[in-house]
Design an enzyme around this catalytic site. Structure first.
Site, PDB file in Angstrom:
ATOM      1  N   ASP A 172     -56.544 -82.804  40.776  1.00 20.88           N
ATOM      2  CA  ASP A 172     -56.596 -81.789  39.627  1.00 20.88           C
ATOM      3  C   ASP A 172     -57.208 -80.627  40.213  1.00 20.88           C
ATOM      4  OD1 ASP A 172     -56.173 -81.506  36.561  1.00 20.88           O
ATOM      5  OD2 ASP A 172     -58.405 -81.198  36.989  1.00 20.88           O
ATOM      6  N   GLU A 217     -57.353 -94.419  56.688  1.00 21.78           N
ATOM      7  CA  GLU A 217     -57.897 -95.543  57.212  1.00 21.78           C
ATOM      8  C   GLU A 217     -57.229 -96.812  56.637  1.00 21.78           C
ATOM      9  OE1 GLU A 217     -62.211 -95.856  56.176  1.00 21.78           O
ATOM     10  OE2 GLU A 217     -62.259 -93.754  56.988  1.00 21.78           O
TER      11      GLU A 217
HETATM   12  C1  NOJ Z   1     -55.003 -79.471  34.972  1.00 18.18           C
HETATM   13  C2  NOJ Z   1     -54.695 -80.474  33.847  1.00 18.18           C
HETATM   14  O1  NOJ Z   1     -53.238 -80.806  34.190  1.00 18.18           O
HETATM   15  C3  NOJ Z   1     -54.655 -80.164  32.681  1.00 18.18           C
HETATM   16  O2  NOJ Z   1     -54.132 -80.777  31.665  1.00 18.18           O
HETATM   17  C4  NOJ Z   1     -56.381 -79.762  32.302  1.00 18.18           C
HETATM   18  O3  NOJ Z   1     -56.280 -79.205  31.416  1.00 18.18           O
HETATM   19  C5  NOJ Z   1     -57.078 -78.997  33.683  1.00 18.18           C
HETATM   20  N1  NOJ Z   1     -56.340 -79.270  34.771  1.00 18.18           N
HETATM   21  C6  NOJ Z   1     -58.401 -79.148  33.589  1.00 18.18           C
HETATM   22  O4  NOJ Z   1     -58.549 -80.143  34.341  1.00 18.18           O
END
Ligand code: NOJ
Length: 538
Positions: free
Chosen positions: A214, A276
């Site tokens: 993310d 790994e």
């Molecule tokens: C991207 C995620 O897909 C989204 O849903 C989220 O709100 C933001 N990153 C923050 O983590």
């Protein structure tokens, strides 16, 4: 370990994104959960995908639907227990499906033990040094430390109280590029990478096949945390405002909070960790970079394996725009030897049938775009419900849950997150036990869109996805070279090995080139390819 053909499994895999809250609710609390997913894995095999990406299921106050993680090594009781992860992995692997889990390294939840300790410990402490706490500007430090805006709207800083007992005064500010409940970590502090390496190993040891990372472009900010120059606020992660996100606008933007060079060192070290382990474990970056070239830096041979390519998802319904996306993407990844990825919908954007105009025309276009995407080299990501042709739902204001909606008043992302209709004629359509209320209301007119209804109908969108995924295994494996054939400006025409693809974005039917029809996204009209339709020929 690569497959028998020497190609690692992820390179041309079709990934199915499971949005955990909305896939299948086994216990009737209105939220999807891990046992619900396990019970439906057979369905995903029947559909024909290769892998599943599951959105965050970790303990979380759920201020951002789980992207606010309070404990990276456990499971939120609303979604199940650690044993349920083990059961899910075992069942998936038995069925030949790979499982990728979400990793959220840019920020924790404000309920993570580290953040609680930081609040209690006060300014200058090692506990605060895991986050980005700073003094405010102006008299009394009443103004935020810089001019950055949160992606979800409003300032990217929140002020905390001084923890000195009885002081009653205001203290430092902390940075949150998203909601105030999502404080950003300071990746220059060695404790942070060390913690995430342990998190990676924890899940790899349990048997996950990879990670979706993310906000992969966000971990490092310019060290001085200087002001952002000369631009209106916002941007960086969500394509909430499509105009603002056009490549031209973003390339010109000063973005001291995104895509800093130091981030690549992190991915080099993660690559080492992944290697790994046996079984071609992988990671895919969610990186909203300014250009395809900067995206390609995340997938250099010693970094992550894939990065989402959001170019198509931001493009309008247009053959020339699609051609630019295909050309630009392939040109960007070629120098680093990475495989491209393709995606048309996810839980953060308006579903593609709605983006393409909605109704029967929007659906026809969505199917055509999907068929075109599935012909391309690299891997494709499919978002749950797109195989049912679901459209964005107009969620009533009183039912909305997205922090983006609360912070900006703009429509937000709930409309793409409504639970999946499995069977029956009334809500919750088999998403959960009868009588249980789903966490977002499901429309009254979805009876024809359920999985059960569509599986019975050979002309349904579900049957089309299944046929397309089968056909992809047969005929769309022929090398990484794509030739864009010059011709009408309203028709995308490409060749990959022996496969020819046409996508008619114009308003008139067009003649087909020679070849045998493999599959079309809609009906042909007297042997011609109608508007809003794509076809594969060999
Ligand atoms: C991207 C995620 O897909 C989204 O849903 C989220 O709100 C933001 N990153 C923050 O983590």
């Amino acid at each position: 370990m690569a497959g028998a053909d020497g190609v690692p499994w992820w390179r041309d895999a079709v990934f199915y994104q499971v949005y955990v809250r909305s896939f299948a609710d086994s216990d009737g609390d209105g939220l999807g959960d891990l046992p619900g997913i396990t019970s439906r894995l057979r369905y995903l095999c029947d559909l024909g995908v290769d892998a599943v990406w599951i959105t965050p299921f970790y303990p979380s106050p759920q201020h951002d639907a789980g992207y606010d993680v309070a404990d990276y090594r456990s499971v939120d009781p609303r979604f199940g227990r650690l044993e349920d992860v083990d059961a899910l992995l075992a069942r998936a692997h038995d069925l030949g499906l790979r499982v990728v889990v979400d990793l959220v390294p840019n920020h924790t939840s404000s309920e993570h033990v580290w953040f609680r300790q930081a609040l209690a410990a006060g300014p200058g402490s090692p506990e605060r040094a895991r986050y980005l706490f700073r003094k405010g500007r102006g008299p009394g430090g009443d103004r935020p430390p810089n001019n950055w805006e949160s992606v979800f709207g409003g300032p990217a800083w929140t002020r905390v109280d001084d923890p000195t007992p009885g002081s009653g005064s205001r203290g430092e500010w902390y940075l949150h590029l998203f909601d105030r409940s999502q404080p950003d970590l300071d990746w220059r502090n060695p404790e942070v990478p060390a913690m995430f390496e342990e998190v990676l190993r924890f899940w790899l040891d349990r048997g996950v096949d990879g990670f979706r990372v993310d906000v992969a472009h966000g971990l490092f900010k310019v060290e001085s945390l200087r002001d952002q120059r000369g631009i209106p606020a916002g941007g960086g992660d969500l394509p909430s405002d499509r105009e603002e996100r056009s490549m031209v606008a973003r390339e010109a933007r000063d973005e001291p909070m995104w895509d800093q060079p130091e981030v690549h060192e992190v991915y080099r070290s993660w690559r080492g960790v992944l290697e790994e382990y046996s079984g071609d474990r992988m990671a895919v970056a969610e990186a909203w970079t300014q250009t395809p070239q900067s995206m390609a830096r995340y997938v250099r041979p010693d970094e992550l394996h894939q990065a989402f390519n959001f170019a198509w998802l931001l493009a309008p319904w247009s053959a020339s725009a699609f051609a630019d996306v295909v050309r630009g993407t392939l040109a960007a990844v070629a120098p680093v030897g990475a495989a491209p990825t393709w995606v048309l919908s996810n839980h953060d954007v308006v579903r593609h049938p709605t983006r393409y105009g909605g109704g029967s025309r929007g659906l026809a276009r969505a199917r055509a775009a999907t068929l075109t995407m599935l012909a391309l080299p690299g891997s494709a990501y499919v978002y749950q419900g797109e195989e049912l042709g679901l459209e964005e739902v107009d969620v009533p204001p009183e039912s909305r849950q997205d922090p983006y909606w609360f912070r900006t008043g703009k429509v937000g992302r709930d409309g793409a997150r409504v639970p999946i209709p499995w069977r029956g004629t009334r809500s919750p359509y088999g998403f959960g036990p009868r009588g249980a209320s789903p966490w977002l209301p499901m429309p009254d007119d979805w009876a024809q869109l359920t999985v059960a209804a569509q599986r019975r109908d050979p002309g349904s969108t579900w049957s089309f996805y299944r046929d397309a995924l089968r056909a992809r295994r047969r005929v769309a494996r022929d090398g990484d070279d794509v030739e864009l054939v010059e011709g009408r400006s309203t028709v995308l025409h490409l060749r990959r090995g022996g496969l020819t693809v046409l996508c008619n974005c114009g308003t008139r039917p067009v003649r087909l080139p020679a070849g045998e029809v493999v599959l079309a996204s809609g009906r042909l009209e007297r042997g011609l390819l109608p508007p809003d339709t794509a076809i594969w020929l060999v």
